[in-house]
Write a protein that holds these residues in place. Structure first.
Motif, PDB file in Angstrom:
ATOM      1  N   ILE A 148     -10.456   9.901 -13.904  1.00 15.34           N
ATOM      2  CA  ILE A 148     -10.603   9.393 -12.792  1.00 15.34           C
ATOM      3  C   ILE A 148      -9.122   9.102 -12.058  1.00 15.34           C
ATOM      4  CG2 ILE A 148     -11.406   7.832 -11.296  1.00 15.34           C
ATOM      5  CD1 ILE A 148     -13.567   7.247 -13.075  1.00 15.34           C
ATOM      6  N   ILE A 149      -8.865  10.114 -11.173  1.00 11.67           N
ATOM      7  CA  ILE A 149      -7.422   9.620 -10.406  1.00 11.67           C
ATOM      8  C   ILE A 149      -7.473   9.236  -8.818  1.00 11.67           C
ATOM      9  CG2 ILE A 149      -6.227  11.027 -12.094  1.00 11.67           C
ATOM     10  CD1 ILE A 149      -6.110  13.243  -9.701  1.00 11.67           C
ATOM     11  N   TYR A 150      -6.661   8.473  -8.398  1.00  7.77           N
ATOM     12  CA  TYR A 150      -7.012   8.012  -7.208  1.00  7.77           C
ATOM     13  C   TYR A 150      -5.836   8.446  -6.196  1.00  7.77           C
ATOM     14  CZ  TYR A 150      -9.648   4.693  -9.776  1.00  7.77           C
ATOM     15  OH  TYR A 150     -10.798   4.263 -10.573  1.00  7.77           O
ATOM     16  N   ALA A 151      -6.384   9.403  -5.050  1.00 10.94           N
ATOM     17  CA  ALA A 151      -5.543   9.669  -3.936  1.00 10.94           C
ATOM     18  C   ALA A 151      -4.855   8.523  -3.080  1.00 10.94           C
ATOM     19  CB  ALA A 151      -6.239  10.742  -3.272  1.00 10.94           C
ATOM     20  N   SER A 152      -3.497   8.479  -3.086  1.00 12.18           N
ATOM     21  CA  SER A 152      -2.778   7.306  -2.666  1.00 12.18           C
ATOM     22  C   SER A 152      -2.010   7.558  -1.625  1.00 12.18           C
ATOM     23  CB  SER A 152      -2.158   6.502  -3.909  1.00 12.18           C
ATOM     24  OG  SER A 152      -1.051   7.357  -4.141  1.00 12.18           O
ATOM     25  N   LEU A 153      -2.251   8.458  -0.849  1.00  8.23           N
ATOM     26  CA  LEU A 153      -1.324   9.066   0.190  1.00  8.23           C
ATOM     27  C   LEU A 153      -1.043   8.091   1.356  1.00  8.23           C
ATOM     28  CD1 LEU A 153       0.003  11.649   1.339  1.00  8.23           C
ATOM     29  CD2 LEU A 153      -1.702  11.706   2.990  1.00  8.23           C
ATOM     30  N   TYR A 154      -2.399   7.323   1.678  1.00 10.75           N
ATOM     31  CA  TYR A 154      -2.161   6.165   2.796  1.00 10.75           C
ATOM     32  C   TYR A 154      -1.918   4.804   2.238  1.00 10.75           C
ATOM     33  CZ  TYR A 154      -3.142   9.832   6.123  1.00 10.75           C
ATOM     34  OH  TYR A 154      -3.075  11.052   6.948  1.00 10.75           O
ATOM     35  N   ALA A 155      -1.637   4.730   0.905  1.00 12.53           N
ATOM     36  CA  ALA A 155      -1.637   3.331   0.450  1.00 12.53           C
ATOM     37  C   ALA A 155      -0.215   3.080   0.102  1.00 12.53           C
ATOM     38  CB  ALA A 155      -2.300   3.077  -0.964  1.00 12.53           C
ATOM     39  N   ASP A 156       0.304   1.890   0.326  1.00 14.23           N
ATOM     40  CA  ASP A 156       1.738   1.600   0.090  1.00 14.23           C
ATOM     41  C   ASP A 156       1.976   1.312  -1.270  1.00 14.23           C
ATOM     42  OD1 ASP A 156       4.209   0.796   0.345  1.00 14.23           O
ATOM     43  OD2 ASP A 156       3.866  -1.206   1.428  1.00 14.23           O
ATOM     44  N   VAL A 157       2.076   2.139  -2.191  1.00 14.58           N
ATOM     45  CA  VAL A 157       1.981   1.838  -3.551  1.00 14.58           C
ATOM     46  C   VAL A 157       2.791   3.382  -4.011  1.00 14.58           C
ATOM     47  CG1 VAL A 157      -0.183   3.070  -3.872  1.00 14.58           C
ATOM     48  CG2 VAL A 157       0.287   1.644  -5.469  1.00 14.58           C
ATOM     49  N   ARG A 158       3.418   3.007  -5.201  1.00 16.69           N
ATOM     50  CA  ARG A 158       4.026   3.937  -5.815  1.00 16.69           C
ATOM     51  C   ARG A 158       3.230   4.621  -6.620  1.00 16.69           C
ATOM     52  NH1 ARG A 158       9.515   5.077  -7.397  1.00 16.69           N
ATOM     53  NH2 ARG A 158       9.742   6.047  -9.151  1.00 16.69           N
ATOM     54  N   PRO A 159       3.268   6.037  -6.524  1.00 13.24           N
ATOM     55  CA  PRO A 159       2.384   7.110  -7.372  1.00 13.24           C
ATOM     56  C   PRO A 159       2.518   7.225  -8.771  1.00 13.24           C
ATOM     57  CG  PRO A 159       3.870   8.197  -5.994  1.00 13.24           C
ATOM     58  CD  PRO A 159       4.013   6.812  -5.299  1.00 13.24           C
TER      59      PRO A 159
END
Ligand SMILES: [Zn+2]
Length: 240
Positions: free
Chosen positions: A147-158
């Motif tokens: 399971i991976i999380y698409a983080s484009l709109y999150a203020d988080v380091r990928p």
């Protein structure tokens, strides 16, 4: 629903046009590599300011065709009210069992829109339920491996990014397939930037994540597990 279709990769999102924004380039790239991709949208878009849910369905099918997605369906969870209930987990678990994906892409768990944030634990718990052998859902138990999380709109380091330099233009075309949302119109023009502005914003985001890894355009992902390496000499992304 195409019977017997099995997916290598399943992306789950709250709304039609979410995956086009967060992981559409990755889905296209994987399809170009020969993997079977699928998209499950949880809502049908009936709360959208522009267009009807029928418009959204047609546009989503066109976007899926552009991104070479092999299977796409929408559930009937109310738009604007995506909640992590047992009933919703079961609906998603049925699809996971049917499609049997190895990789599941979910939205990152922190987001401005509650629907986006809620899909994250909802999808995770649905994947857990899908693997319970004593839960009768009319298909063989199955749990995604990853399971991976698409983080484009999150203020988080990928944790990692996928290079979509070669897929960027096609991904943009897939987003623009949502004509009811993105064509320049008078209705709601305060909310919907013109296409050129959208393109500039999307290129800036993809360019930023690309820069982090030394490529032109990329899409960011977070994984909860640590990375596992076999060979120090093949680790990508230059340090100095
Ligand atoms: Zn959305």
């Amino acid at each position: 629903m195409a019977d017997g279709f099995h997916a290598d990769i399943l992306a789950i999102a709250a709304h039609r046009d979410d995956v086009e924004q967060t992981c559409g380039g990755t889905l296209l790239k994987m399809a170009e590599r020969g993997y079977r991709t699928a998209v499950l949208d949880l809502t049908q878009g009936e709360m959208g300011t522009r267009g009807s849910s029928d418009d959204r369905a047609r546009e989503a099918a066109e976007a899926a065709r552009i991104l070479k997605v092999g299977w796409r369906q929408a559930l009937d969870i109310p738009d604007g009210c995506v909640q992590n209930t047992y009933e919703n987990r079961l609906k998603i678990a049925r699809v996971i069992r049917q499609l049997r994906p190895r990789v599941l892409i979910l939205p990152y768990w922190q987001a401005r829109h509650p629907d986006h944030a809620n899909v994250s634990p909802l999808g995770y718990e649905a994947a857990f339920l899908a693997g319970l052998s004593k839960l009768d859902l009319g298909a063989q138990p199955h749990r995604p491996f990853k399971i991976i999380y698409a983080s484009l709109y999150a203020d988080v380091r990928p944790t990692f990014v996928i290079d979509i330099s070669a897929q960027f233009e096609t991904r943009f075309a897939a987003l623009m397939a949502y004509r009811s949302q993105y064509e320049d119109q008078a209705t709601g023009s305060g909310l919907f930037p013109r296409q050129a502005e959208i393109r500039e914003r999307i290129a800036a985001m993809a360019g930023y994540y690309g820069l982090l890894a030394g490529v032109r355009y990329a899409e960011p992902f977070v994984q909860k597990e640590v990375g596992l390496m076999e060979d120090l000499l093949t680790i990508p992304v230059q340090s100095i």
